[in-house]
Design a protein around this motif. Structure first.
Motif, short mmCIF file in Angstrom:
data_model
loop_
_atom_site.label_atom_id
_atom_site.label_comp_id
_atom_site.label_asym_id
_atom_site.label_seq_id
_atom_site.Cartn_x
_atom_site.Cartn_y
_atom_site.Cartn_z
N HIS A 41 0.84 -1.19 0.00
CA HIS A 41 0.00 0.00 0.00
C HIS A 41 0.89 1.25 0.00
N ALA A 42 0.42 2.28 -0.67
CA ALA A 42 1.11 3.56 -0.64
C ALA A 42 0.63 4.33 0.60
N TYR A 51 5.55 4.97 -2.21
CA TYR A 51 5.29 3.55 -2.47
C TYR A 51 6.60 2.85 -2.78
#
Length: 60
Positions: A41-42, A51
């Motif tokens: 996940h960013a 990211y």
């Protein structure tokens, strides 16, 4: 409507229910900022979207 012919034992019932446990989310530590985040996940850090240890977007 189908009905079971025999009552299921407690051990058989419990074997079926072993898959219903809540799993702990996989966390990772960023090499760039050192912040802990959800794997794959960013995340946002001071108007920057990060990211995989790289800045991918900067909010103006």
């Amino acid at each position: 409507m189908a009905h079971p012919k025999r009552r299921q034992s407690k051990s058989r019932r419990n074997k079926r229910r072993t898959h219903l446990k809540v799993k702990i989310p996989v966390l990772s530590k960023c090499s760039l900022t050192g912040q802990i985040y959800l794997y794959h996940h960013a995340y946002w850090k001071k108007k920057e979207l990060i990211y995989k240890g790289k800045v991918v977007f900067i909010k103006k």
